[in-house]
Design an enzyme around this catalytic site. Structure first.
Site, PDB file in Angstrom:
ATOM      1  N   GLU A 145       0.842  -1.202   0.000  1.00 12.07           N
ATOM      2  CA  GLU A 145       0.000   0.000   0.000  1.00 12.07           C
ATOM      3  C   GLU A 145       0.870   1.242   0.000  1.00 12.07           C
ATOM      4  O   GLU A 145       2.058   1.165   0.324  1.00 12.07           O
ATOM      5  CB  GLU A 145      -0.918  -0.011   1.233  1.00 12.07           C
ATOM      6  CG  GLU A 145      -0.180   0.154   2.531  1.00 12.07           C
ATOM      7  CD  GLU A 145      -0.833  -0.565   3.718  1.00 12.07           C
ATOM      8  OE1 GLU A 145      -1.479  -1.608   3.530  1.00 12.07           O
ATOM      9  OE2 GLU A 145      -0.673  -0.061   4.830  1.00 12.07           O
ATOM     10  N   LYS A 198       2.744   4.549   1.138  1.00  8.42           N
ATOM     11  CA  LYS A 198       3.189   5.085   2.423  1.00  8.42           C
ATOM     12  C   LYS A 198       2.752   6.539   2.482  1.00  8.42           C
ATOM     13  O   LYS A 198       3.099   7.329   1.605  1.00  8.42           O
ATOM     14  CB  LYS A 198       4.707   4.989   2.526  1.00  8.42           C
ATOM     15  CG  LYS A 198       5.249   5.466   3.854  1.00  8.42           C
ATOM     16  CD  LYS A 198       6.704   5.061   3.999  1.00  8.42           C
ATOM     17  CE  LYS A 198       7.182   5.210   5.415  1.00  8.42           C
ATOM     18  NZ  LYS A 198       7.251   6.579   5.882  1.00  8.42           N
ATOM     19  N   ASP A 203       2.702  10.300   3.850  1.00  7.89           N
ATOM     20  CA  ASP A 203       3.674  11.178   4.480  1.00  7.89           C
ATOM     21  C   ASP A 203       2.930  12.133   5.406  1.00  7.89           C
ATOM     22  O   ASP A 203       2.565  13.235   5.016  1.00  7.89           O
ATOM     23  CB  ASP A 203       4.421  11.945   3.389  1.00  7.89           C
ATOM     24  CG  ASP A 203       5.805  12.335   3.841  1.00  7.89           C
ATOM     25  OD1 ASP A 203       6.225  11.858   4.917  1.00  7.89           O
ATOM     26  OD2 ASP A 203       6.459  13.112   3.148  1.00  7.89           O
ATOM     27  N   TYR A 243      -4.214   1.933   8.751  1.00  3.56           N
ATOM     28  CA  TYR A 243      -3.461   0.828   8.167  1.00  3.56           C
ATOM     29  C   TYR A 243      -2.988  -0.204   9.184  1.00  3.56           C
ATOM     30  O   TYR A 243      -2.296  -1.143   8.847  1.00  3.56           O
ATOM     31  CB  TYR A 243      -2.244   1.349   7.400  1.00  3.56           C
ATOM     32  CG  TYR A 243      -1.405   2.356   8.183  1.00  3.56           C
ATOM     33  CD1 TYR A 243      -0.744   1.981   9.341  1.00  3.56           C
ATOM     34  CD2 TYR A 243      -1.291   3.671   7.752  1.00  3.56           C
ATOM     35  CE1 TYR A 243       0.010   2.891  10.060  1.00  3.56           C
ATOM     36  CE2 TYR A 243      -0.530   4.593   8.468  1.00  3.56           C
ATOM     37  CZ  TYR A 243       0.111   4.197   9.619  1.00  3.56           C
ATOM     38  OH  TYR A 243       0.844   5.102  10.327  1.00  3.56           O
ATOM     39  N   LYS A 265      11.290   2.865  -0.556  1.00  3.92           N
ATOM     40  CA  LYS A 265      11.318   4.302  -0.868  1.00  3.92           C
ATOM     41  C   LYS A 265      11.387   4.532  -2.382  1.00  3.92           C
ATOM     42  O   LYS A 265      12.263   3.993  -3.059  1.00  3.92           O
ATOM     43  CB  LYS A 265      12.537   4.956  -0.202  1.00  3.92           C
ATOM     44  CG  LYS A 265      12.369   5.122   1.303  1.00  3.92           C
ATOM     45  CD  LYS A 265      11.284   6.133   1.613  1.00  3.92           C
ATOM     46  CE  LYS A 265      10.988   6.279   3.076  1.00  3.92           C
ATOM     47  NZ  LYS A 265      11.793   7.244   3.756  1.00  3.92           N
ATOM     48  N   CYS A 324      26.171  44.694  -2.094  1.00  6.15           N
ATOM     49  CA  CYS A 324      24.977  44.080  -1.510  1.00  6.15           C
ATOM     50  C   CYS A 324      23.764  44.388  -2.397  1.00  6.15           C
ATOM     51  O   CYS A 324      23.535  45.547  -2.742  1.00  6.15           O
ATOM     52  CB  CYS A 324      24.744  44.629  -0.100  1.00  6.15           C
ATOM     53  SG  CYS A 324      23.143  44.180   0.589  1.00  6.15           S
ATOM     54  N   CYS A 377      21.468  47.015  -0.142  1.00  6.13           N
ATOM     55  CA  CYS A 377      21.892  48.351   0.287  1.00  6.13           C
ATOM     56  C   CYS A 377      23.077  48.873  -0.515  1.00  6.13           C
ATOM     57  O   CYS A 377      23.490  50.017  -0.346  1.00  6.13           O
ATOM     58  CB  CYS A 377      22.207  48.356   1.783  1.00  6.13           C
ATOM     59  SG  CYS A 377      23.719  47.482   2.190  1.00  6.13           S
ATOM     60  N   CYS A 409      27.481  41.011   3.339  1.00  2.65           N
ATOM     61  CA  CYS A 409      27.340  42.466   3.251  1.00  2.65           C
ATOM     62  C   CYS A 409      27.867  43.025   4.567  1.00  2.65           C
ATOM     63  O   CYS A 409      27.436  42.611   5.638  1.00  2.65           O
ATOM     64  CB  CYS A 409      25.871  42.845   3.068  1.00  2.65           C
ATOM     65  SG  CYS A 409      25.506  44.551   3.506  1.00  2.65           S
ATOM     66  N   CYS A 458      22.426  47.788   6.890  1.00  2.00           N
ATOM     67  CA  CYS A 458      21.746  47.193   5.731  1.00  2.00           C
ATOM     68  C   CYS A 458      20.298  46.873   6.107  1.00  2.00           C
ATOM     69  O   CYS A 458      20.048  46.091   7.027  1.00  2.00           O
ATOM     70  CB  CYS A 458      22.464  45.923   5.293  1.00  2.00           C
ATOM     71  SG  CYS A 458      21.576  45.015   4.024  1.00  2.00           S
TER      72      CYS A 458
HETATM   73  S1  IVH Z   1       2.542   0.416   8.942  1.00  2.00           S
HETATM   74  C1  IVH Z   1       4.929  -1.420  12.401  1.00  2.00           C
HETATM   75  N1  IVH Z   1       1.549   1.553   6.801  1.00  2.00           N
HETATM   76  O1  IVH Z   1       5.429   5.322   8.320  1.00  2.00           O
HETATM   77  C2  IVH Z   1       4.923  -0.209  11.599  1.00  2.00           C
HETATM   78  N2  IVH Z   1       2.934   2.857   8.222  1.00  2.00           N
HETATM   79  O2  IVH Z   1       8.265   4.957   8.684  1.00  2.00           O
HETATM   80  C3  IVH Z   1       3.543   0.189  11.329  1.00  2.00           C
HETATM   81  N3  IVH Z   1       3.203   5.167   7.509  1.00  2.00           N
HETATM   82  O3  IVH Z   1       5.325   5.236  11.798  1.00  2.00           O
HETATM   83  C4  IVH Z   1       3.449   1.133  10.248  1.00  2.00           C
HETATM   84  N4  IVH Z   1       1.936   5.046   5.729  1.00  2.00           N
HETATM   85  O4  IVH Z   1       3.574   6.639  10.571  1.00  2.00           O
HETATM   86  C5  IVH Z   1       2.323   1.721   7.895  1.00  2.00           C
HETATM   87  N5  IVH Z   1       0.579   2.451   4.904  1.00  2.00           N
HETATM   88  C6  IVH Z   1       1.331   2.608   5.984  1.00  2.00           C
HETATM   89  C7  IVH Z   1       1.943   3.830   6.301  1.00  2.00           C
HETATM   90  C8  IVH Z   1       2.750   3.909   7.435  1.00  2.00           C
HETATM   91  C9  IVH Z   1       2.689   5.820   6.473  1.00  2.00           C
HETATM   92  C10 IVH Z   1       4.113   5.758   8.514  1.00  2.00           C
HETATM   93  C11 IVH Z   1       3.814   5.413   9.945  1.00  2.00           C
HETATM   94  C12 IVH Z   1       5.071   4.812  10.503  1.00  2.00           C
HETATM   95  C13 IVH Z   1       6.081   5.319   9.543  1.00  2.00           C
HETATM   96  C14 IVH Z   1       7.293   4.434   9.510  1.00  2.00           C
END
Ligand code: IVH
Length: 680
Positions: free
Chosen positions: A117, A119, A121, A229, A317, A411, A414, A429, A434
């Site tokens: 799934e 990740k 942010d 999740y 990543k 600068c 100024c 500068c 300034c």
């Molecule tokens: S599972 C046991 N699923 O990523 C770890 N984490 O870098 C449980 N995060 O602390 C995390 N999307 O805040 C999981 N689909 C996803 C996620 C996710 C974002 C974050 C989460 C975790 C961090 C780890």
């Protein structure tokens, strides 16, 4: 009180709550409303009237989502099960290694079933439901103890206040990520810039900043989302796998990740990762990777956890976003110490869902090294933060008449002379007058880590400065409401707010003040050490270098600079006149009461590889959180912060058993401090 409310009213209120929650779920989670917004509003108002008339409000009523007046602080919450983080994989090979290791641990050559799934942010969150009712929402914190942000999380429309469907466990901790869509993030930043407030660097910071509001009405005004999740502790129910759990979440009406695949074997995992990476720009939210988990809970149990990460999951990543654009202009901007930093303005491009049009070029040597020129076609990369970096120049597409960028000798603001000292990359500068420097000094003075004067950001300082209303710190305390009323961007209310914020700042802690006045080399951490050791501002007047050197962790450079500052008559005069204007500073420094000091206190960290921020920035970050940034790995190193292409340091750290962490992990470690800081 309940007894006095007639049964038919209670039934009616309960029916309306249920119905409105149903509509809300259809609107926010399913994106398939069946009534008009106007009809929803009509029913909502009717419910609120009834609640007010009879003083009967159910805990899951939609009227409980609007936010409540500010509270003093967040309470601490212990997580029943620790909230872990994830190990990273940066290549397909590392994914295969992960799978191979797991099969070895499980002693099986059968294909493992995984879930894949996006990740998110954002900010990790734990939602505790007791008998179906949301009773607590808490941040991850250090994984063991977080902050109670229930009031704020209630304002997120997708968060069920009561879970629907069956069965309902007696108690369950549901985990997910609170995040902000990129469109919302951009709109918020535009609004903040208009109001002269600093923009958020990325959607993650925007989400975290919104959740950590002591005034939940502000959280309510930000359109946050949740994706669930995972699971913490649960009683009264058994799940057999991640997909089993996710299906239950779906029927219980929780918002889920945009995509989730269940696949067998690592080849299919990689296929799925490629698909997600391909689609990532079409998602309305920012994602920097995919999370891969072993599906079967039995196998998860067998595999267990390492210190901070489970063995059964990994974050893959994605490559950072790259785009090509053309540089239109290169300028220098003058900071508060006079350093002139070059930046590029380029043709706006959308990169990973966010529009960008400028980037810092760090310093003049870097321009020379990369040979960056106006008119050049460049590849820029955005890793998390909105501010991108120039990666390379396409020399083939360079216009014929292009010229090398030269370090300005005047600068840009100024016109004073610019000097570059021996061995220093910075151009400065030299003027003490300034306007750019003075202006930046005031912005710094009023900033969050400093005197924390809301409403005195970049834009407003510029206006006040141009009007001649402020030139030095002390002038801030001379401002009157009437002065402000004639200015653009100010009306009765905003003028009053600024005056009140300025008034409040007079009670700041000594530590904040010492940071705010911008003594050379004194960052937030050094300021705290000084405040802890000297306690009163007057005690620093005329201080000798030697007495400062007595403080552990304060070095020669800082000591010399602080001593010079407090032995300068003009400076002392300025401090005295600020005191006369009401500056108090007798407020105790709560920082010294904190259990463990700063997040990185006493720790030695080394950085290596390609990281999303400059080395200098990361070192500054480490130092400002109490850590020591060393250049070489040794047995004394506590952490190696490793980015991509980490080389010999990485190997050495591995050999010595030094803990290796990602840049994200470092940020997470320091986030707690930032939250603490905002509290005093
Ligand atoms: S599972 C046991 N699923 O990523 C770890 N984490 O870098 C449980 N995060 O602390 C995390 N999307 O805040 C999981 N689909 C996803 C996620 C996710 C974002 C974050 C989460 C975790 C961090 C780890």
């Amino acid at each position: 009180m309940t007894e006095k409310v007639p049964a038919e009213i209670r039934h009616e209120i309960s029916r309306m709550v249920k119905e409105l929650n149903e509509h809300s779920y259809r609107y926010y989670v399913l994106d398939a409303p069946v009534i008009s917004d106007a009809e929803y509003d009509r029913q909502y108002r009717r419910l609120r009237e009834l609640e007010e008339q009879f003083g009967y409000v159910l805990p899951d009523s939609p009227t409980q989502r609007v936010g409540a007046p500010p509270s003093e602080r967040f309470d601490k919450v212990s997580h029943a099960e620790p909230m872990l983080s994830l190990d990273n994989a940066f290549s397909h090979d590392e994914m295969r290694e992960f799978d191979k290791k797991l099969r070895k641990l499980l002693n099986s050559d059968k294909n493992i079933e995984y879930t894949v799934e996006p990740k998110y942010d954002g900010l990790a969150m734990e939602l505790t439901y007791r008998d179906g009712l949301l009773v607590r929402a808490s941040t991850r914190g250090d994984g063991y103890e977080g902050e109670d942000v229930t009031r704020n999380i209630r304002t997120i429309r997708e968060v069920p206040l009561r879970m629907e469907g069956a069965p309902v466990p007696h108690e369950i901790d549901i985990r997910g990520e609170v995040y902000m869509d990129t469109d919302e993030f951009e709109a918020l930043n535009r609004q903040r810039e208009e109001q002269g407030e600093p923009a958020f660097a990325n959607p993650r910071n925007a989400a975290a900043g919104s959740v950590r509001q002591l005034d939940s009405r502000i959280t309510a005004s930000r359109r946050l989302h949740l994706a669930c999740y995972g699971m913490g502790s649960v009683t009264g129910m058994i799940f057999t796998s991640q997909s089993d759990f996710i299906n239950w979440l779906r029927t219980s009406r929780f918002p889920l990740p945009a995509k989730m695949a269940v696949v067998k074997g690592v080849d299919n995992v990689i296929d799925e990762i490629l698909r997600l990476e391909h689609e990532r720009d079409s998602f309305p939210f920012e994602t920097d990777g995919a999370v891969v988990k072993v599906n079967d809970f039995g196998l998860q149990q067998k595999l267990g956890v390492k210190t901070r990460e489970p063995r059964w999951a990994i974050a893959y990543k994605f490559q950072a976003h790259r785009e090509t654009t053309v540089i239109r202009e290169i300028h220098g901007s003058v900071g508060r110490t006079g350093v002139i930093t070059p930046f590029a303005v380029f043709e706006p491009v959308r990169i990973g869902g966010v529009t960008v049009s400028r980037s810092t070029l760090h310093n003049w040597d870097e321009i020379k090294r990369k040979d960056i020129r106006v008119g050049d076609t460049v590849v820029i990369e955005r890793a998390g933060d909105v501010i991108p970096h120039v990666i390379s120049v396409d020399l083939k597409r360079r216009p014929k008449k292009s010229e090398e960028v030269i370090v300005p000798d005047k600068c840009p603001v100024c016109g004073s002379q610019v000097v570059r000292e021996e061995g220093e990359v910075a151009a400065r500068c030299v003027s003490l007058h300034c306007p750019a420097q003075l202006q930046e000094k005031i912005v710094h003075f009023a900033s969050r880590g400093g005197m924390d004067i809301e409403g005195l950001g970049e834009k407003n300082v510029e206006i006040l400065f141009k009007k001649g209303l402020i030139r030095h710190f002390e002038d801030v305390y001379r401002l009157k409401k009437d002065d402000l009323l004639d200015l653009p961007r100010f009306a009765e209310k905003s003028a009053q707010n600024l005056i009140s914020a300025i008034e409040k700042s007079k009670q700041a802690t000594l530590a904040r003040f010492l940071f705010a006045i911008g003594i050379l080399h004194v960052g937030e951490y050094a300021a705290r050490l000084l405040a802890r050791n000297f306690r009163r501002l007057d005690d620093l007047y005329g201080v000798q270098k030697e007495s400062i050197l007595g403080i552990k962790q304060v070095g020669e450079k800082i000591a010399a600079s602080v001593s010079a500052f407090f032995n300068d008559r003009k400076n002392l005069h300025l401090l005295e006149s600020m005191k006369k204007l009401g500056l108090d500073l007798s407020n105790p420094d709560f920082a010294s009461g904190r259990k463990n000091g700063l997040a990185l206190e006493g720790l030695t960290l080394v950085i290596t590889g390609t990281l999303p921020k400059s080395r200098k920035d990361i070192e500054a970050l480490i130092e400002s959180h109490g850590g020591h940034a060393a250049s070489a790995v040794s047995a004394n190193t506590d952490y190696l912060v490793a980015g991509e292409d980490a080389g010999s340091k990485f190997e050495k750290a591995k050999k010595l058993g030094v803990k290796i962490i990602s840049f994200d992990a470092l940020i997470k470690m320091t986030e707690e401090d930032s939250a603490q800081r905002r509290l005093f």
